[in-house]
Design a protein around this motif. Sequence first.
Motif, PDB file in Angstrom:
ATOM      1  N   LYS A  12       0.927  -1.034   0.031  1.00  0.00           N
ATOM      2  CA  LYS A  12       0.053   0.204   0.033  1.00  0.00           C
ATOM      3  C   LYS A  12       0.826   1.424   0.204  1.00  0.00           C
ATOM      4  CE  LYS A  12      -3.504  -2.198   2.680  1.00  0.00           C
ATOM      5  NZ  LYS A  12      -4.040  -2.263   4.058  1.00  0.00           N
ATOM      6  N   GLY A  13       0.297   2.385  -0.342  1.00  0.00           N
ATOM      7  CA  GLY A  13       0.769   3.791  -0.190  1.00  0.00           C
ATOM      8  C   GLY A  13       2.161   3.743  -0.702  1.00  0.00           C
ATOM      9  N   ILE A  14       3.207   4.521  -0.080  1.00  0.00           N
ATOM     10  CA  ILE A  14       4.322   4.988  -0.654  1.00  0.00           C
ATOM     11  C   ILE A  14       5.028   3.643  -1.033  1.00  0.00           C
ATOM     12  CG2 ILE A  14       6.605   5.956  -0.126  1.00  0.00           C
ATOM     13  CD1 ILE A  14       4.971   8.090   1.879  1.00  0.00           C
ATOM     14  N   GLY A  15       5.211   2.646  -0.264  1.00  0.00           N
ATOM     15  CA  GLY A  15       5.772   1.357  -0.807  1.00  0.00           C
ATOM     16  C   GLY A  15       5.482   0.767  -1.960  1.00  0.00           C
ATOM     17  N   ARG A  16       4.056   0.881  -2.036  1.00  0.00           N
ATOM     18  CA  ARG A  16       3.491   0.315  -3.349  1.00  0.00           C
ATOM     19  C   ARG A  16       3.947   1.377  -4.536  1.00  0.00           C
ATOM     20  NH1 ARG A  16      -2.775  -0.228  -4.036  1.00  0.00           N
ATOM     21  NH2 ARG A  16      -2.750   1.737  -4.923  1.00  0.00           N
ATOM     22  N   ALA A  17       3.839   2.359  -4.499  1.00  0.00           N
ATOM     23  CA  ALA A  17       4.300   3.453  -5.536  1.00  0.00           C
ATOM     24  C   ALA A  17       5.814   3.225  -5.896  1.00  0.00           C
ATOM     25  CB  ALA A  17       4.042   4.970  -4.965  1.00  0.00           C
ATOM     26  N   VAL A  18       6.591   3.091  -5.014  1.00  0.00           N
ATOM     27  CA  VAL A  18       8.033   2.912  -5.185  1.00  0.00           C
ATOM     28  C   VAL A  18       8.126   1.556  -5.942  1.00  0.00           C
ATOM     29  CG1 VAL A  18      10.110   2.326  -4.171  1.00  0.00           C
ATOM     30  CG2 VAL A  18       8.663   4.182  -3.096  1.00  0.00           C
ATOM     31  N   ALA A  19       7.327   0.324  -5.448  1.00  0.00           N
ATOM     32  CA  ALA A  19       7.741  -0.625  -5.997  1.00  0.00           C
ATOM     33  C   ALA A  19       7.212  -0.750  -7.562  1.00  0.00           C
ATOM     34  CB  ALA A  19       6.818  -1.857  -5.087  1.00  0.00           C
ATOM     35  N   HIS A  20       6.083  -0.112  -7.664  1.00  0.00           N
ATOM     36  CA  HIS A  20       5.686   0.257  -9.077  1.00  0.00           C
ATOM     37  C   HIS A  20       6.557   1.064  -9.867  1.00  0.00           C
ATOM     38  CE1 HIS A  20       1.636  -1.611  -9.621  1.00  0.00           C
ATOM     39  NE2 HIS A  20       1.424  -1.370  -8.286  1.00  0.00           N
ATOM     40  N   GLN A  21       7.196   1.924  -9.502  1.00  0.00           N
ATOM     41  CA  GLN A  21       8.199   2.864 -10.137  1.00  0.00           C
ATOM     42  C   GLN A  21       9.503   2.011 -10.551  1.00  0.00           C
ATOM     43  OE1 GLN A  21       7.808   5.886 -11.477  1.00  0.00           O
ATOM     44  NE2 GLN A  21       9.690   5.685 -12.500  1.00  0.00           N
ATOM     45  N   LEU A  22       9.957   1.371  -9.377  1.00  0.00           N
ATOM     46  CA  LEU A  22      11.388   0.453  -9.733  1.00  0.00           C
ATOM     47  C   LEU A  22      11.057  -0.701 -10.577  1.00  0.00           C
ATOM     48  CD1 LEU A  22      12.744   0.322  -6.246  1.00  0.00           C
ATOM     49  CD2 LEU A  22      13.577   1.752  -8.049  1.00  0.00           C
ATOM     50  N   ALA A  23       9.841  -1.344 -10.691  1.00  0.00           N
ATOM     51  CA  ALA A  23       9.438  -2.127 -11.556  1.00  0.00           C
ATOM     52  C   ALA A  23       9.553  -1.584 -13.168  1.00  0.00           C
ATOM     53  CB  ALA A  23       8.118  -3.047 -11.088  1.00  0.00           C
ATOM     54  N   SER A  24       8.650  -0.373 -13.012  1.00  0.00           N
ATOM     55  CA  SER A  24       8.702   0.223 -14.399  1.00  0.00           C
ATOM     56  C   SER A  24      10.122   0.466 -15.065  1.00  0.00           C
ATOM     57  CB  SER A  24       7.815   1.397 -14.451  1.00  0.00           C
ATOM     58  OG  SER A  24       8.407   2.534 -13.837  1.00  0.00           O
ATOM     59  N   GLU A  25      11.013   0.601 -14.266  1.00  0.00           N
ATOM     60  CA  GLU A  25      12.402   0.994 -14.548  1.00  0.00           C
ATOM     61  C   GLU A  25      13.133  -0.295 -14.844  1.00  0.00           C
ATOM     62  OE1 GLU A  25      13.832   3.624 -11.884  1.00  0.00           O
ATOM     63  OE2 GLU A  25      12.450   5.000 -12.089  1.00  0.00           O
ATOM     64  N   GLY A  26      12.549  -1.524 -14.687  1.00  0.00           N
ATOM     65  CA  GLY A  26      13.308  -2.819 -14.898  1.00  0.00           C
ATOM     66  C   GLY A  26      13.915  -3.616 -13.823  1.00  0.00           C
ATOM     67  N   TRP A  27      13.757  -2.814 -12.742  1.00  0.00           N
ATOM     68  CA  TRP A  27      14.296  -3.546 -11.653  1.00  0.00           C
ATOM     69  C   TRP A  27      13.493  -4.695 -11.152  1.00  0.00           C
ATOM     70  CZ3 TRP A  27      17.884  -1.376  -7.632  1.00  0.00           C
ATOM     71  CH2 TRP A  27      18.331  -0.259  -8.021  1.00  0.00           C
ATOM     72  N   GLN A  28      14.144  -5.611 -10.524  1.00  0.00           N
ATOM     73  CA  GLN A  28      13.724  -7.076  -9.769  1.00  0.00           C
ATOM     74  C   GLN A  28      13.039  -6.611  -8.447  1.00  0.00           C
ATOM     75  OE1 GLN A  28      13.272 -10.157 -11.154  1.00  0.00           O
ATOM     76  NE2 GLN A  28      14.061  -9.153 -13.069  1.00  0.00           N
ATOM     77  N   ILE A  29      12.070  -6.927  -8.214  1.00  0.00           N
ATOM     78  CA  ILE A  29      11.427  -6.225  -7.014  1.00  0.00           C
ATOM     79  C   ILE A  29      11.061  -7.427  -6.150  1.00  0.00           C
ATOM     80  CG2 ILE A  29       9.722  -4.928  -5.904  1.00  0.00           C
ATOM     81  CD1 ILE A  29      11.385  -3.089  -7.986  1.00  0.00           C
ATOM     82  N   VAL A  30      11.557  -7.190  -4.715  1.00  0.00           N
ATOM     83  CA  VAL A  30      10.933  -7.967  -3.902  1.00  0.00           C
ATOM     84  C   VAL A  30      10.211  -7.084  -2.716  1.00  0.00           C
ATOM     85  CG1 VAL A  30      11.731  -9.558  -1.811  1.00  0.00           C
ATOM     86  CG2 VAL A  30      13.295  -9.403  -3.912  1.00  0.00           C
ATOM     87  N   CYS A  31       8.616  -7.677  -2.960  1.00  0.00           N
ATOM     88  CA  CYS A  31       7.785  -6.720  -2.340  1.00  0.00           C
ATOM     89  C   CYS A  31       7.597  -7.436  -0.939  1.00  0.00           C
ATOM     90  CB  CYS A  31       6.337  -6.921  -2.922  1.00  0.00           C
ATOM     91  SG  CYS A  31       6.350  -6.281  -4.672  1.00  0.00           S
ATOM     92  N   ALA A  32       8.086  -6.777   0.037  1.00  0.00           N
ATOM     93  CA  ALA A  32       7.795  -7.257   1.421  1.00  0.00           C
ATOM     94  C   ALA A  32       6.598  -6.577   2.152  1.00  0.00           C
ATOM     95  CB  ALA A  32       9.170  -7.102   2.348  1.00  0.00           C
ATOM     96  N   ASP A  33       5.811  -7.432   2.859  1.00  0.00           N
ATOM     97  CA  ASP A  33       4.628  -6.768   3.462  1.00  0.00           C
ATOM     98  C   ASP A  33       4.063  -7.716   4.405  1.00  0.00           C
ATOM     99  OD1 ASP A  33       3.233  -3.799   2.816  1.00  0.00           O
ATOM    100  OD2 ASP A  33       2.156  -5.077   4.157  1.00  0.00           O
ATOM    101  N   ILE A  34       3.277  -7.406   5.488  1.00  0.00           N
ATOM    102  CA  ILE A  34       2.592  -8.183   6.279  1.00  0.00           C
ATOM    103  C   ILE A  34       1.264  -8.664   5.341  1.00  0.00           C
ATOM    104  CG2 ILE A  34       1.083  -8.524   8.300  1.00  0.00           C
ATOM    105  CD1 ILE A  34       3.080  -6.525   9.779  1.00  0.00           C
ATOM    106  N   ASP A  35       0.764  -7.699   4.685  1.00  0.00           N
ATOM    107  CA  ASP A  35      -0.389  -7.914   3.914  1.00  0.00           C
ATOM    108  C   ASP A  35      -0.117  -8.450   2.481  1.00  0.00           C
ATOM    109  OD1 ASP A  35      -3.124  -7.794   2.895  1.00  0.00           O
ATOM    110  OD2 ASP A  35      -3.412  -5.819   3.450  1.00  0.00           O
TER     111      ASP A  35
END
Length: 71
Positions: A12-35
């Motif tokens: 959610k929130g800022i973390g989700r926005a950061v993950a989306h931005q990095l993914a759009s730039e080609g980064w491999q993303i590890v999404c860490a969250d309780i939910d």
Amino acid sequence: MTRVAIVTGAAKGIGRAVAHQLASEGWQIVCADIDQDENEITAAGTNGHAVACDIGKQSDVNALVQEVVDR
């Protein structure tokens, strides 16, 4: 060279926005969250992997980092 980012609070929130931005730039993303139900990075088929993690628990953080290293 593969760029990997661990994004905490990625559901959610800022973390989700950061993950989306990095993914759009080609980064491999590890999404860490309780939910994990809210994690749309991996559901969208992007360069992501979801890991359930409570960053308030050292054992969860250690397991998260180890999983990333192992992958």
